[in-house]
Design a protein around this motif. Sequence first.
Motif, mmCIF file in Angstrom:
data_model
loop_
_atom_site.group_PDB
_atom_site.id
_atom_site.type_symbol
_atom_site.label_atom_id
_atom_site.label_comp_id
_atom_site.label_asym_id
_atom_site.label_seq_id
_atom_site.Cartn_x
_atom_site.Cartn_y
_atom_site.Cartn_z
ATOM 1 N N HIS A 33 0.805 6.936 5.516
ATOM 2 C CA HIS A 33 1.214 6.176 6.859
ATOM 3 C C HIS A 33 2.075 4.953 6.563
ATOM 4 C CE1 HIS A 33 -2.669 4.899 7.183
ATOM 5 N NE2 HIS A 33 -2.113 4.151 8.128
ATOM 6 N N PHE A 34 1.267 4.189 5.537
ATOM 7 C CA PHE A 34 1.977 2.801 5.310
ATOM 8 C C PHE A 34 3.348 3.063 4.850
ATOM 9 C CE2 PHE A 34 -2.287 1.654 5.936
ATOM 10 C CZ PHE A 34 -2.395 0.317 5.807
ATOM 11 N N ALA A 35 3.558 3.908 3.664
ATOM 12 C CA ALA A 35 4.984 3.959 3.226
ATOM 13 C C ALA A 35 5.626 4.458 4.218
ATOM 14 C CB ALA A 35 4.665 5.276 2.168
ATOM 15 N N GLY A 36 5.615 5.321 5.247
ATOM 16 C CA GLY A 36 6.194 6.121 6.118
ATOM 17 C C GLY A 36 6.703 4.698 6.957
ATOM 18 N N LYS A 37 6.028 3.750 7.544
ATOM 19 C CA LYS A 37 6.267 2.566 8.114
ATOM 20 C C LYS A 37 7.125 1.586 7.483
ATOM 21 C CE LYS A 37 2.008 2.874 11.103
ATOM 22 N NZ LYS A 37 2.798 3.379 12.156
ATOM 23 N N LEU A 38 7.125 1.626 6.160
ATOM 24 C CA LEU A 38 8.032 0.830 5.324
ATOM 25 C C LEU A 38 9.390 1.392 5.364
ATOM 26 C CD1 LEU A 38 8.468 -1.632 3.477
ATOM 27 C CD2 LEU A 38 7.852 -0.013 1.599
ATOM 28 N N ALA A 39 9.424 2.679 5.434
ATOM 29 C CA ALA A 39 10.678 3.569 5.394
ATOM 30 C C ALA A 39 11.394 2.982 6.958
ATOM 31 C CB ALA A 39 10.751 4.988 5.222
ATOM 32 N N TRP A 93 -5.229 16.744 5.779
ATOM 33 C CA TRP A 93 -4.182 15.602 5.395
ATOM 34 C C TRP A 93 -4.280 14.164 5.752
ATOM 35 C CZ3 TRP A 93 -1.217 12.799 8.656
ATOM 36 C CH2 TRP A 93 -1.195 13.171 9.926
ATOM 37 N N MET A 94 -4.685 14.360 7.148
ATOM 38 C CA MET A 94 -5.259 12.974 7.699
ATOM 39 C C MET A 94 -6.284 12.174 7.182
ATOM 40 S SD MET A 94 -5.347 11.683 11.586
ATOM 41 C CE MET A 94 -3.829 12.109 12.080
ATOM 42 N N ALA A 95 -7.382 13.073 7.078
ATOM 43 C CA ALA A 95 -8.476 12.455 6.369
ATOM 44 C C ALA A 95 -8.207 11.864 4.901
ATOM 45 C CB ALA A 95 -9.560 13.791 6.360
ATOM 46 N N PHE A 96 -7.344 12.629 4.280
ATOM 47 C CA PHE A 96 -7.033 12.274 2.815
ATOM 48 C C PHE A 96 -6.413 10.703 2.875
ATOM 49 C CE2 PHE A 96 -4.242 12.495 -1.115
ATOM 50 C CZ PHE A 96 -5.361 12.165 -1.984
ATOM 51 N N ASP A 97 -5.543 10.824 3.818
ATOM 52 C CA ASP A 97 -4.712 9.473 4.119
ATOM 53 C C ASP A 97 -5.607 8.300 4.476
ATOM 54 O OD1 ASP A 97 -2.951 7.540 5.233
ATOM 55 O OD2 ASP A 97 -1.505 9.000 6.189
ATOM 56 N N MET A 98 -6.551 8.720 5.253
ATOM 57 C CA MET A 98 -7.443 7.529 5.722
ATOM 58 C C MET A 98 -8.396 6.988 4.457
ATOM 59 S SD MET A 98 -6.747 6.732 8.791
ATOM 60 C CE MET A 98 -5.112 7.480 8.473
ATOM 61 N N ARG A 99 -8.793 8.040 3.518
ATOM 62 C CA ARG A 99 -9.413 7.735 2.545
ATOM 63 C C ARG A 99 -8.709 7.052 1.510
ATOM 64 N NH1 ARG A 99 -11.605 11.954 -2.316
ATOM 65 N NH2 ARG A 99 -12.014 10.277 -3.867
ATOM 66 N N PHE A 127 0.875 -1.223 -0.033
ATOM 67 C CA PHE A 127 -0.055 0.028 0.063
ATOM 68 C C PHE A 127 0.706 1.263 -0.155
ATOM 69 C CE2 PHE A 127 -3.868 -1.968 2.165
ATOM 70 C CZ PHE A 127 -3.910 -2.971 1.306
ATOM 71 N N VAL A 128 1.939 1.395 -0.811
ATOM 72 C CA VAL A 128 2.832 2.192 -0.784
ATOM 73 C C VAL A 128 2.301 3.658 -1.219
ATOM 74 C CG1 VAL A 128 4.689 0.781 -1.012
ATOM 75 C CG2 VAL A 128 3.572 1.862 -3.131
ATOM 76 N N ASN A 129 1.232 3.853 -1.803
ATOM 77 C CA ASN A 129 0.638 5.193 -2.130
ATOM 78 C C ASN A 129 -0.045 5.928 -0.903
ATOM 79 O OD1 ASN A 129 -1.670 3.097 -2.401
ATOM 80 N ND2 ASN A 129 -2.960 4.855 -3.008
ATOM 81 N N VAL A 130 -0.298 5.106 0.350
ATOM 82 C CA VAL A 130 -0.909 5.543 1.451
ATOM 83 C C VAL A 130 0.229 5.978 2.293
ATOM 84 C CG1 VAL A 130 -2.412 4.964 3.363
ATOM 85 C CG2 VAL A 130 -2.746 3.664 1.254
#
Length: 287
Positions: A111-117, A240-246, A106-109
């Motif tokens: 907070h997912f991409a951040g956790k992968l980093a 920004w967070m609402a968009f992340d959740m979307r 889910f690398v376009n999301v």
Amino acid sequence: MTILVTGATGTVGRHVVRALDRRGAAIRALARDPAKAGLPAGVAVATGDFLDVDAMRAALSGVSTLFLLNAVVPDEVTQALVALNLAREAGVGRVVYLSVIHADRFVNVPHFAGKLAVERMIEAMGFEATILRPAYFIDNDRTVADVVANHGVYPMPLGHKGLAMIDAGDIGEVAALELLRREGAAGPLPSERLTLVGPQTLTGPDVAGIWSEVLGRPVAYAGDDTAGFEQALRRVMPPWMAFDMRLMAERFQTDGMIPQPGDRERLTALLGRPLRAYRDFAAGLAA
């Protein structure tokens, strides 16, 4: 030696602290306001946060194992890297990190991409680590329980692929067991990843059906409108967070959060008991 638990006052962190405390571990909990921490008596609390370098240095002093959990915030990666660098400076060699399932997909999301980093930095820095990758938290649905009960609608746009939702208490106990396993090892242990899932893979209509049975009256699934979901979230969180959740919800609908064969059996064996089901959560709230 001492285990430092970050995120200690949050949904998962509290369970980690309690599970460690029940097992007699030496714990230090990081909290911004110790007076409001509400942790078990006898748990040492260190005041500070990830970006307070001096406070983090003090919190990490004498620590042997780190539980790293940081919230979904714009500077999540920076916070984690500050903590990891200070941990390495302090001689901490063992880490249990709370990431997320499908972080590598889910690398376009954001907070997912951040956790992968952060996962990759843990590897690159040479920590002995367990990366925990949980699916959607059952406990997230506390935020919509009033809507379900008062309006007969389950509003989370989970889609029809299915999510293997997991209870936060189960996550916390698995984390505690991994911390203790690494803390108690006589020598280095290999790093590994654990996918954390619940006992069922549930769609949006499945969850609405569970609520219907628990409440004894119809509860409808609100559907897959992620744009409307974003707009509703903007009332209670930054745009920004609402968009992340979307974006996350859109991946729920296209991919789901599906366990691999053996994931559930491995967790059940680790815990020595069944995983907590969504129905148990819903029935507890309804009661």
